[in-house]
Design an enzyme around this catalytic site. Structure first.
Site, short mmCIF file in Angstrom:
data_model
loop_
_atom_site.label_atom_id
_atom_site.label_comp_id
_atom_site.label_asym_id
_atom_site.label_seq_id
_atom_site.Cartn_x
_atom_site.Cartn_y
_atom_site.Cartn_z
NE ARG A 278 -8.79 8.01 6.21
CZ ARG A 278 -9.08 8.84 5.27
NH1 ARG A 278 -9.48 8.42 4.10
NH2 ARG A 278 -8.97 10.14 5.46
NE ARG B 207 1.58 13.12 11.21
CZ ARG B 207 1.85 13.76 10.08
NH1 ARG B 207 2.87 14.61 10.02
NH2 ARG B 207 1.13 13.55 8.99
CE1 TYR C 11 -3.46 2.75 0.39
CE2 TYR C 11 -2.10 3.49 2.22
CZ TYR C 11 -3.12 3.71 1.32
OH TYR C 11 -3.78 4.91 1.33
CG PHE D 213 12.29 18.49 -3.75
CD1 PHE D 213 11.03 19.02 -3.49
CD2 PHE D 213 12.38 17.31 -4.46
CE1 PHE D 213 9.88 18.36 -3.93
CE2 PHE D 213 11.24 16.65 -4.90
CZ PHE D 213 9.99 17.18 -4.63
C1 IN0 Z 1 6.31 14.05 -1.88
C2 IN0 Z 1 7.37 13.85 -0.85
C3 IN0 Z 1 8.78 13.71 -1.41
C4 IN0 Z 1 9.60 14.79 -1.54
C5 IN0 Z 1 10.91 14.64 -2.02
C6 IN0 Z 1 11.39 13.40 -2.39
C7 IN0 Z 1 10.58 12.27 -2.26
C8 IN0 Z 1 11.05 11.01 -2.64
C9 IN0 Z 1 10.26 9.90 -2.50
C10 IN0 Z 1 8.95 10.03 -2.04
C11 IN0 Z 1 8.47 11.27 -1.67
C12 IN0 Z 1 9.24 12.40 -1.78
O1 IN0 Z 1 7.38 14.84 0.17
C13 IN0 Z 1 6.13 15.33 0.64
C14 IN0 Z 1 6.37 16.19 1.89
C15 IN0 Z 1 5.11 16.93 2.32
O2 IN0 Z 1 4.18 17.08 1.60
N1 IN0 Z 1 5.07 17.37 3.57
C16 IN0 Z 1 3.92 18.00 4.20
C17 IN0 Z 1 3.88 17.65 5.64
C18 IN0 Z 1 3.07 16.46 5.96
O3 IN0 Z 1 3.14 16.06 7.13
O4 IN0 Z 1 2.34 15.95 5.12
C19 IN0 Z 1 3.99 19.50 4.13
O5 IN0 Z 1 2.91 20.13 4.10
O6 IN0 Z 1 5.10 20.06 4.14
C20 IN0 Z 1 5.12 14.24 0.89
O7 IN0 Z 1 4.77 13.99 2.05
N2 IN0 Z 1 4.58 13.59 -0.19
C21 IN0 Z 1 4.95 13.87 -1.53
C22 IN0 Z 1 3.95 13.99 -2.51
C23 IN0 Z 1 4.29 14.34 -3.79
C24 IN0 Z 1 5.61 14.57 -4.12
CL1 IN0 Z 1 6.01 15.07 -5.74
C25 IN0 Z 1 6.63 14.45 -3.18
C26 IN0 Z 1 3.47 12.62 0.04
C27 IN0 Z 1 3.85 11.13 0.17
C28 IN0 Z 1 2.56 10.33 0.28
C29 IN0 Z 1 4.69 10.84 1.41
C30 IN0 Z 1 4.62 10.66 -1.07
#
Ligand code: IN0
Length: 444
Positions: A234, A224, A176, A297
């Site tokens: 859920r 968390r 998942y 990033f």
């Molecule tokens: C992310 C990821 C992310 C960033 C950089 C490199 C990555 C490599 C592999 C996988 C994910 C990567 O980062 C974000 C961070 C984020 O959104 N933080 C939130 C805080 C929070 O608690 O949610 C904020 O508001 O700052 C991330 O969580 N995801 C994400 C989504 C799209 C992209 Cl392009 C990059 C979501 C997830 C589900 C963890 C992949």
């Protein structure tokens, strides 16, 4: 404690807030944007203000690509997340979502009125306009990940019991998390390799390390969000783990007896142990990202995750609220995560926090100690604090070559950081002088 009091009682964090807000030097300048692109950045700000700031600092070559990738994924997530959409509509929509990327002006207004990011789907035509302007190679990467993720999400919704009973096995849990987060890592890696911003080897390991990047973030969020997710009806904690400690997952919230709390904490800590299993690959991955803005990033979410993991570890508050890290700590972590040595030192610190918080009575006490030890040893190999461990010479280890290759980038960034720190201290010094002067005049 109020936010201001919290900051005043942590002076290094106060300095970090000031440095981040007023003195941080952006790595790249913004260029002119079309109306639809401006709208996309507006949508990005709406969905995540703090992460939007990190994306906006990316190198111009990939900034718009990553923004659009993020918005497309956010749209998918907003469909998956919405419990008001009937599965008979949701499942085909997720599976066919990739086809919408071929359209010019598709939008969707079927989310519930309270769905937080519904605007991304309502204005999806703006995203499509900009998506079609991207280089075809970038479009293909986004399309490929959207297809795999939409189908993966649909597979899990297909199981009627999934949202009620949560994820069954640890293998399910990993799968998942792979669909919703590991694939994001795969897509970002392909984008960065294409732009020559990260080492080709990251795309040559079957995306194992990029998968770990995503799994570490997603598993930390799932741990968390125990309470928030249960409130939304859920759960994503795998039954294979929680069934060792209780017959019913909500009992950790409902039953406040010391016995139940102990079982809850043992379960929580086992999940933290599982998450820690990704740390070595995360650090390896980060060491192979060459472009400084891409490094930032990638590193910022990971350091936030390890800080969160250390905060939730052995923490009973998780069962009753969402435990968060302090704003000041966040700023301090962002500033320190611009170089690989900075990131490594953050991980080292929080691994030690976890180790010290361990309870001898915890059934996984030994395993957690061993895992923390393993990670510390790995970190010691990357950046030895005193000397290399016995039996391993520096030249023998593959990580030495990687770290050496990064040294110049890290030195350049460190020079910028030193300038900013100097300006921040100069400001504090100035304020102090004015204060002392004012006090001397007033009280003679
Ligand atoms: C992310 C990821 C992310 C960033 C950089 C490199 C990555 C490599 C592999 C996988 C994910 C990567 O980062 C974000 C961070 C984020 O959104 N933080 C939130 C805080 C929070 O608690 O949610 C904020 O508001 O700052 C991330 O969580 N995801 C994400 C989504 C799209 C992209 Cl392009 C990059 C979501 C997830 C589900 C963890 C992949």
């Amino acid at each position: 404690m109020g936010k201001i009091t919290q900051l005043l009682s942590h002076p290094s964090e106060l300095r970090a807030v000031v440095q981040l807000m007023y003195f941080r030097q952006p790595l790249h300048q913004t260029s002119k944007q079309s109306e639809s692109l401006q709208r996309c950045y507006y949508l990005l700000n709406q969905t995540s203000r703090s992460f939007a700031a990190v994306i906006k600092e990316l190198h111009p070559e990939i900034k718009d690509v990553v923004t659009l990738f993020y918005l497309v994924l956010r749209a998918l997530d907003t469909i998956e997340d919405d419990m008001t959409i009937d599965p008979s509509i949701k499942v085909p929509l997720l599976r066919e979502f990739v086809d919408k990327l071929n359209e010019k002006a598709w939008t969707f207004n079927g989310n519930g009125p309270d769905e937080k990011d519904r605007i991304v789907l309502v204005e999806f035509d703006q995203i499509l306009t900009e998506y079609h302007k991207l280089k075809p190679e970038y479009q293909d990467i986004i399309k490929d990940i959207t297809k795999k993720m939409g189908n993966g999400m649909a597979d899990y919704i297909l199981d009627d019991n999934f949202n009620l009973n949560g994820v069954e096995t640890i293998a399910d849990f990993d799968l998942y998390c792979h669909y919703v987060a590991g694939l994001v890592g795969e897509g970002l890696t392909k984008l960065m390799v294409l732009a020559k911003f990260s080492d080709n080897s990251l795309a040559e390991d079957g995306f194992k390390r990029s998968n770990s990047m995503g799994l570490f973030l997603q598993k930390t969020n799932i741990i968390r969000d125990y309470h928030e997710d249960l409130e939304d009806g859920r759960s994503f904690w795998p039954k294979e783990v929680w069934s060792k400690y209780t017959d019913s997952l909500p009992s950790f919230h409902k039953d406040t007896s010391p016995e139940s709390e102990f079982q809850g904490l043992s379960c929580l800590n086992e999940l933290v142990l599982n998450s820690l299993g990704h740390v070595k690959e995360v650090l390896e991955y980060l060491s192979l990202v060459k472009d400084p803005s891409s490094f930032n990033f990638c590193a910022i979410p990971q350091v936030m995750a390890i800080a969160t993991l250390a905060t939730v570890y052995n923490n009973p508050k998780v069962f009753h609220s969402v435990v968060k890290i302090r704003k000041g700590t966040t700023c301090d972590l962002i500033l320190r995560s611009r170089t690989l040595p900075g990131v490594i030192s953050i991980f080292r610190e929080y691994i030690q926090v976890i180790n010290h918080k361990s309870n001898v009575k915890d059934p996984n006490y030994l395993k957690i100690g061993i895992k923390c030890g393993e990670i510390e040893q790995f970190i010691e190999l990357m950046y030895p604090s005193i000397a290399y461990p016995k039996g391993v010479t520096k030249a023998q280890h593959p990580i030495t070559k990687i770290v050496a290759a990064r040294a110049k980038i890290d030195n350049d960034i460190q020079r910028i950081i030193n300038d900013e720190t100097f300006s921040t201290y100069a400001l504090f010094g100035g304020i102090l002088l004015v204060l002392v002067g004012a006090l001397t005049i007033t009280f003679g």
